[in-house]
Design an enzyme around this catalytic site. Sequence first.
Site, PDB file in Angstrom:
ATOM      1  N   CYS A 176     -18.440  54.646  22.250  1.00 23.86           N
ATOM      2  CA  CYS A 176     -18.423  55.568  21.106  1.00 23.86           C
ATOM      3  C   CYS A 176     -19.806  56.097  20.729  1.00 23.86           C
ATOM      4  O   CYS A 176     -19.918  57.134  20.074  1.00 23.86           O
ATOM      5  CB  CYS A 176     -17.819  54.878  19.890  1.00 23.86           C
ATOM      6  N   HIS A 312     -21.019  56.426  11.011  1.00 18.14           N
ATOM      7  CA  HIS A 312     -20.067  56.262  12.116  1.00 18.14           C
ATOM      8  C   HIS A 312     -18.656  56.421  11.547  1.00 18.14           C
ATOM      9  O   HIS A 312     -17.865  57.178  12.077  1.00 18.14           O
ATOM     10  CB  HIS A 312     -20.269  54.891  12.762  1.00 18.14           C
ATOM     11  N   HIS A 352     -11.803  60.514  15.701  1.00 17.51           N
ATOM     12  CA  HIS A 352     -12.885  59.961  16.510  1.00 17.51           C
ATOM     13  C   HIS A 352     -12.955  60.696  17.851  1.00 17.51           C
ATOM     14  O   HIS A 352     -11.978  60.715  18.614  1.00 17.51           O
ATOM     15  CB  HIS A 352     -12.605  58.473  16.733  1.00 17.51           C
ATOM     16  N   SER A 618     -46.535 117.606  42.576  1.00 19.30           N
ATOM     17  CA  SER A 618     -47.817 118.313  42.443  1.00 19.30           C
ATOM     18  C   SER A 618     -48.809 117.451  41.669  1.00 19.30           C
ATOM     19  O   SER A 618     -49.184 116.376  42.124  1.00 19.30           O
ATOM     20  CB  SER A 618     -47.604 119.677  41.791  1.00 19.30           C
TER      21      SER A 618
END
Length: 839
Positions: A176, A312, A352, A618
């Site tokens: 994880c 988390h 998750h 030219s």
Amino acid sequence: MNNAIDGIAIVGMAGRFPGARSIDEYWSNLVAGRESITHFDASQLSPSVPAELRTHPRYVAARGTLDDADRFDAGVFDIPAREALLTDPQQRIFLELCWNALEHAAIDTRRFKGSIGVYAGVSNNSYRKLVEARPDLVAASGEFVAMLANEKDYVATRVAHRIGLHGPAISLYTACSTSLVAIAQAWYALMSWQCDVALAGGINIVVPQETGYVPVDGGMESSDGHCRPFDAKADGTVFSSGGGVIAMKRLADAINDGDTIWAVIRGVGVNNDGADKASFSAPSVRGQADAIGLALSCAGVTADSIGYIEAHGTGTHLGDPIEVEALTRAFRTSTSESQFCWLGSVKSNFGHLVAGSGVAGVIKAALALHHGKIPPTLHFEHPNPEIDFAKTPFKVANRLIAWPRSSRPRRAGVSSFGVGGTNAHIIIEEAPQRAAAKPGRLPAIIALSACDEPALRRRAAQLATALTHTDATELPDVAWTLADGRRAMPVRAAVVAETIPAAIDALRDIKPIVVDNASAPIFLFPGQGAQHANMARGLIDSEPVFAAAFDRCCAMASDLLGVDLRALIMPAPGAEEESNRTLTETRYAQPALFAVEYALAQCWLSWGVKPQAMIGHSIGEFAAACIAGVFTVDDAIRLVVARGAAMHAQPRGTMLALRASEDEVKKILPHGVELAAVNAPRALVVGGTAERVDAFARTLVTAEIAHINLRTSHAFHSASMDPALSIFRKAFDGIHLNAPTVPFYSCVSGKPITDAEATSPDYWCKQLRMPVRFADAVRHAATSNACALIEVGPGQALSKLARGVPAWSTRALSSLRGESDPRDTENLAEAVAGVWCRG
């Protein structure tokens, strides 16, 4: 480490999340407090779900899914369709995310001078079983190819190979915490100069997505398909599909490069719990606290400076209290304050993402710092009874929180903890405030490209929509990013606009062009007849390179002429007619044209447009020779002024343009009238005395050949110029001629000039006298692989002539439009856009 030396800047981000195809959609969902977990009815579930699961009383038919996870733009990466079909969609989408992150960071890898590294990880591959169910596909490609397409090991190296990156390419897996550990490792790589840009992130795609699960009592999965971090009802999470990538640079480099900096990573901490916990999969307070403390120490900041923690936050009854306890233990080493730091978790929005969860949190925290808002954490009503928030430094952000800048830098922490005990935490800080930008270049050239026409039209439509939310002052920045920060593809379009509304209208009506080749163009330098008062006046103020070169040429020519050439070309208001009359005199016309053409060429060169060859008509051949290094610009001006003076001193004459072939005209051309130029197969110029040319004109009327008198003072490239040759020859005394470093075509022969010709004064005298064979030069140039012809002069006479040649019908462009259209800056921008579209 002292304030992490200088920090690592996040300069680009890309993400594909449930309910969000982009970073903008992701932020919009977060701010609005949207949950992006899909709850499937029976008809939406994948047919692969067994009947016994579908009917299970506890089956939770819910997951966060990615739109178009089964699709892949294989052509961009030159991946064969069969290989793409075999490849794990996690690796396919991650490859696209890396491309997107580089574009977001305005980094074209083919032009970037430094090295770019990749640090990446994916979750367990659930696609492989579908591959194995098709032995015919595996057999067609081979077991080894199928293995390469599906093994985790190759996620980073596949990115490096397919995008062309030469820095470290490291695939890593810590469950994880994978993507946050990848970011930490990329941070170390940049800080130790292992690379100059780093891509880092991770992804999880569940295959098939339209599935659910049966939760296990005391396990990690939610009983109802919702994730409630820190709430009393928290009973697990939902494993969803999604991932992201961030692009990073050393802060000093990002500032120096003028990058958009979304946030600065000040410090990182990575460790493992070891054996000090209940089981392999259990979290550890000490391990998490130590990782957070490492990050704070690495960043050189104290805990009381952290205003937000993106946790988390898996929303489990056991995990949330442990995480808050670990955060509190780490913070209490430097502060005793309570509830000063907001706490949240994006898992409340979509569950998750496993290997993609850490980068999702980093992107959320970076956007919170950038926008000055902390998004709400969903479903938080009553705190988990095991968490006494009043005794911690934290409070859950259960609503949208304003987070404006203040005298103290705002900082956030982001945590990610993996099953098996690898913990990661990073400290990110608000970006340094940028000084107000100077006004950018207008009109802006909005350049777009894609692999095919439908994709280009989609991109143009998306940009038009995005511009409706863009400040008017940002249009030059948009143009710069598109030009410098995007890899050019074979189908192109470009629009030129002064304003946002004009850009939007033009983008909705683009005309795609397929690039046949990406070679350099050919420059065309016109001769007499193109000059006029105020030619290129609009570039004096808008193009400093042009102005400097033009002023230099005018200053030197004025000393030689005894006349202020600049004032003659750029007359005071009301004096234009007199200026035009004076500029018909060849002694002034020739240096005036040279000054404008040389200065325009310097503009093109300064933008990186270098010709593969040149054609000069030219006097225009002197500009070509000067750019090719045959003579210096100072010597070129001396020669041009001498040439004009020698020709001006000859008897007056007349010139006639007519529509006929060279063979037709030669049959009826009388004595005393000569062929002076072959500009196209049926566009000729003849010259001679006024009496003889007038008589010839009457012959042309009888022969029904269209013709028109030209506004010239002399019969150039005819016998009347013979006395000028010896005079002009003397001008070469003391001038050194060099072999050309860039090829150009001789207008005497129409063929590529030889070194012997270019370095011979006799050739340049012959060039004054012989007919100008421009048509032959253009015809020979058609055998080259040049992407376009660019007329580098004040009008469009040569480019119009060149369009008569089938090879150049759509690829002959003019820098300016001439006296009839004085919008010089816009016209030049359109020419640049046209050249880019043609390769």
